[in-house]
Design a protein around this motif. Structure first.
Motif, PDB file in Angstrom:
ATOM      1  N   ALA A  71      27.961  42.778  48.598  1.00 29.05           N
ATOM      2  CA  ALA A  71      26.634  42.383  48.104  1.00 29.05           C
ATOM      3  C   ALA A  71      25.506  43.107  48.831  1.00 29.05           C
ATOM      4  O   ALA A  71      24.514  43.503  48.218  1.00 29.05           O
ATOM      5  N   VAL A  99      22.490  34.480  37.695  1.00 27.05           N
ATOM      6  CA  VAL A  99      23.649  33.669  37.363  1.00 27.05           C
ATOM      7  C   VAL A  99      24.241  34.266  36.096  1.00 27.05           C
ATOM      8  O   VAL A  99      23.589  34.342  35.060  1.00 27.05           O
ATOM      9  N   VAL A 100      25.465  34.714  36.192  1.00 22.94           N
ATOM     10  CA  VAL A 100      26.116  35.357  35.061  1.00 22.94           C
ATOM     11  C   VAL A 100      27.117  34.375  34.446  1.00 22.94           C
ATOM     12  O   VAL A 100      27.992  33.863  35.134  1.00 22.94           O
ATOM     13  N   GLU A 101      26.929  34.094  33.157  1.00 25.35           N
ATOM     14  CA  GLU A 101      27.836  33.203  32.446  1.00 25.35           C
ATOM     15  C   GLU A 101      28.430  33.927  31.267  1.00 25.35           C
ATOM     16  O   GLU A 101      27.787  34.773  30.659  1.00 25.35           O
ATOM     17  N   ALA A 126      24.370  42.134  39.594  1.00 26.70           N
ATOM     18  CA  ALA A 126      23.532  41.026  39.128  1.00 26.70           C
ATOM     19  C   ALA A 126      23.636  39.837  40.071  1.00 26.70           C
ATOM     20  O   ALA A 126      22.626  39.235  40.447  1.00 26.70           O
ATOM     21  N   ALA A 127      24.847  39.499  40.478  1.00 26.53           N
ATOM     22  CA  ALA A 127      25.045  38.370  41.391  1.00 26.53           C
ATOM     23  C   ALA A 127      24.381  38.624  42.745  1.00 26.53           C
ATOM     24  O   ALA A 127      23.775  37.729  43.336  1.00 26.53           O
ATOM     25  N   HIS A 168      21.781  40.208  43.271  1.00 24.15           N
ATOM     26  CA  HIS A 168      20.339  40.080  43.095  1.00 24.15           C
ATOM     27  C   HIS A 168      19.935  38.680  42.629  1.00 24.15           C
ATOM     28  O   HIS A 168      18.817  38.472  42.166  1.00 24.15           O
ATOM     29  N   GLY A 169      20.850  37.717  42.739  1.00 24.77           N
ATOM     30  CA  GLY A 169      20.531  36.325  42.485  1.00 24.77           C
ATOM     31  C   GLY A 169      20.630  35.860  41.051  1.00 24.77           C
ATOM     32  O   GLY A 169      20.234  34.732  40.730  1.00 24.77           O
ATOM     33  N   ILE A 193      28.276  43.171  37.086  1.00 27.61           N
ATOM     34  CA  ILE A 193      28.223  41.732  37.349  1.00 27.61           C
ATOM     35  C   ILE A 193      28.005  41.480  38.837  1.00 27.61           C
ATOM     36  O   ILE A 193      27.204  40.625  39.226  1.00 27.61           O
ATOM     37  N   ALA A 194      28.673  42.226  39.704  1.00 30.78           N
ATOM     38  CA  ALA A 194      28.481  42.087  41.161  1.00 30.78           C
ATOM     39  C   ALA A 194      27.044  42.432  41.547  1.00 30.78           C
ATOM     40  O   ALA A 194      26.440  41.770  42.396  1.00 30.78           O
TER      41      ALA A 194
END
Length: 189
Positions: free
Chosen positions: A153, A181-183, A175-176, A178-179, A172-173
């Motif tokens: 991260a 929430v990926v659904e 995005a995560a 950078h805070g 996805i990593a």
């Protein structure tokens, strides 16, 4: 040109400062805590050689190649590294802060916990490279190919990666990191 071949030699705390070693070939040698300040290692070829905690300060390495080598804990300061070639080489804990490796093929290398702060890695091929724990603060990875690379991260947050190519799991990593929430999209039920 120097153009010697060294095989199975061991060097400990040797000072090669200002030496003209252009064209040197090493095979299965070990250099530990050696200094290569203002040394010309241009066009040198190294196979299965270990450079452990060595210092490369203002060293010329243009045209050098490292195959199945270890540069564990070595530091590179104000050195000329392009063009350079690395194959199956371990750069764990190496300090490459501020170096220019633009457009260099670094595929599949082990660069765990390497210091790449402020390094120019634009348009670099980093596919499959292990960058876990690497310090990437200010590193420019614009246009780099990162598919299959392993970053934690901190790497996603510290580096400049605009224009880099990544695979879906890396997006996805990122995005995560950078805070976000990926659904997964569901069927609406």
């Amino acid at each position: 040109m120097f153009q010697e071949t060294w095989e199975r030699r061991t060097f400990d705390r040797c000072d090669f400062s200002e030496a003209d070693m252009r064209g040197l070939v090493t095979k299965s040698c070990t250099f530990t805590n050696c200094t290569f300040a203002r040394t010309d290692l241009g066009d040198s070829k190294h196979t299965a050689t270990a450079f452990r905690s060595c210092t490369f300060d203002r060293t010329v390495l243009s045209g050098a190649s490292f195959t199945s080598c270890s540069l564990l804990g070595s530091s590179f300061t104000a050195s000329v590294l392009r063009p350079i070639s690395f194959h199956e080489t371990d750069l764990t804990l190496a300090s490459l802060a501020g170096v220019t490796l633009r457009k260099v093929d670094l595929r599949g290398l082990r660069m765990r916990e390497a210091n790449l702060s402020d390094a120019d890695l634009r348009d670099t091929d980093l596919r499959g490279t292990d960058l876990q724990g690497a310090r990437l603060l200010g590193a420019n990875l614009g246009g780099a190919d990162l598919r299959g690379a392993r970053l934690d991260a901190n790497g996603w947050v510290q580096a400049k990666i605009a224009g880099a190519t990544v695979d879906l799991s890396m997006a996805i990593a990122f995005a995560a990191a950078h805070g976000l929430v990926v659904e997964e999209l569901g069927d609406g039920s």
